[in-house]
Design a protein around this motif. Structure first.
Motif, PDB file in Angstrom:
ATOM      1  N   CYS A  47      10.259   2.151  -4.091  1.00 50.80           N
ATOM      2  CA  CYS A  47       9.492   1.407  -3.376  1.00 50.80           C
ATOM      3  C   CYS A  47      10.402   0.465  -2.705  1.00 50.80           C
ATOM      4  O   CYS A  47      11.960   0.420  -3.215  1.00 50.80           O
ATOM      5  CB  CYS A  47       8.861   0.899  -4.818  1.00 50.80           C
ATOM      6  SG  CYS A  47       9.636  -0.144  -5.602  1.00 50.80           S
ATOM      7  N   TYR A  48       9.472  -0.072  -1.561  1.00 51.31           N
ATOM      8  CA  TYR A  48      10.516  -1.260  -0.801  1.00 51.31           C
ATOM      9  C   TYR A  48      11.457  -0.522   0.591  1.00 51.31           C
ATOM     10  O   TYR A  48      12.648  -0.640   0.398  1.00 51.31           O
ATOM     11  CB  TYR A  48      10.496  -2.206  -0.925  1.00 51.31           C
ATOM     12  CG  TYR A  48      10.531  -2.798  -1.618  1.00 51.31           C
ATOM     13  CD1 TYR A  48       9.071  -3.218  -1.571  1.00 51.31           C
ATOM     14  CD2 TYR A  48      10.670  -3.175  -3.541  1.00 51.31           C
ATOM     15  CE1 TYR A  48       8.254  -4.711  -2.898  1.00 51.31           C
ATOM     16  CE2 TYR A  48      10.119  -4.139  -4.453  1.00 51.31           C
ATOM     17  CZ  TYR A  48       8.512  -4.697  -3.963  1.00 51.31           C
ATOM     18  OH  TYR A  48       7.715  -5.105  -4.888  1.00 51.31           O
ATOM     19  N   THR A  77       4.084  -2.780  -6.701  1.00 54.77           N
ATOM     20  CA  THR A  77       4.555  -1.333  -7.375  1.00 54.77           C
ATOM     21  C   THR A  77       4.172  -0.787  -7.875  1.00 54.77           C
ATOM     22  O   THR A  77       4.771   0.342  -8.663  1.00 54.77           O
ATOM     23  CB  THR A  77       6.044  -2.010  -7.383  1.00 54.77           C
ATOM     24  OG1 THR A  77       5.369  -3.413  -8.382  1.00 54.77           O
ATOM     25  CG2 THR A  77       6.402  -2.398  -6.596  1.00 54.77           C
TER      26      THR A  77
END
Length: 184
Positions: A47-48, A77
């Motif tokens: 994620c990110y 998330t």
């Protein structure tokens, strides 16, 4: 003599690595929420635009022996966490509750416990084979050294003592896990 000590050091290092890997594999075999929580912490979440461990993006709460709840710090998330847990193939399905993920661990039947023991037995036997292969390799290194026959025999005996120690540790680990799993 230094060459012989290098061989002993290398032998111990290789055998220690095999034992450590076996311990990690056996530890992954779960029985309750505490052991599963420690496995969940190490799951990688994408994620990110990067990869994080689950413990770095969420709180893992042990509700009771059969239930775990995961509360992400950022709700965006949640789907990534859900997907990563499913992809880890740990033998249970997470339930996405919108703000958290709930995991209910199924009760392990007697047959399931026996299957776990078969799996652990295979892993321990494989580790023993790897240990013996390390012994064989190091004994060959000793034989290649330009030393007296007595020196070579003493070196091989020491390699055998190291091998016996690690084989015993593997056996002890198996017996401990067997006792833990078969206890009702």
């Amino acid at each position: 003599m230094d060459e012989l000590n290098d061989i002993f050091f290398s032998c111990k290092k290789d055998m220690e690595k095999i034992l450590k890997q076996l311990k990690e594999e056996i530890h992954r075999i779960r029985l309750g929420s505490k052991s599963v929580a420690s496995i969940l912490e190490k799951i990688k979440i994408k994620c990110y635009g990067s990869t994080f461990l689950l413990i770095e993006v969420a709180n893992i709460t042990i509700v009771d022996n059969m239930n775990i709840t995961i509360h992400p710090w950022d709700r965006s998330t949640l789907t990534y966490i859900d997907k990563a847990i499913i992809d880890a193939n740990l033998g249970f399905m997470p339930t996405n509750k919108g703000e958290s993920i709930h995991i209910h661990l199924p009760i392990i039947t007697e047959e399931g416990r026996k299957n776990l023991m078969k799996k652990i037995k295979l892993q321990t036997e494989h580790a023993k084979i790897l240990i013996r292969n390390v012994r064989k390799k190091n004994n060959q290194h000793i034989r290649k050294l330009k030393t007296s026959e007595d020196f070579s025999k003493a070196g091989e005996n020491r390699i055998q003592k190291i091998t016996s120690k690690y084989i015993q540790e593997i056996e002890d680990l198996f017996l401990y896990k067997e006792k833990e799993i078969l206890r009702i």
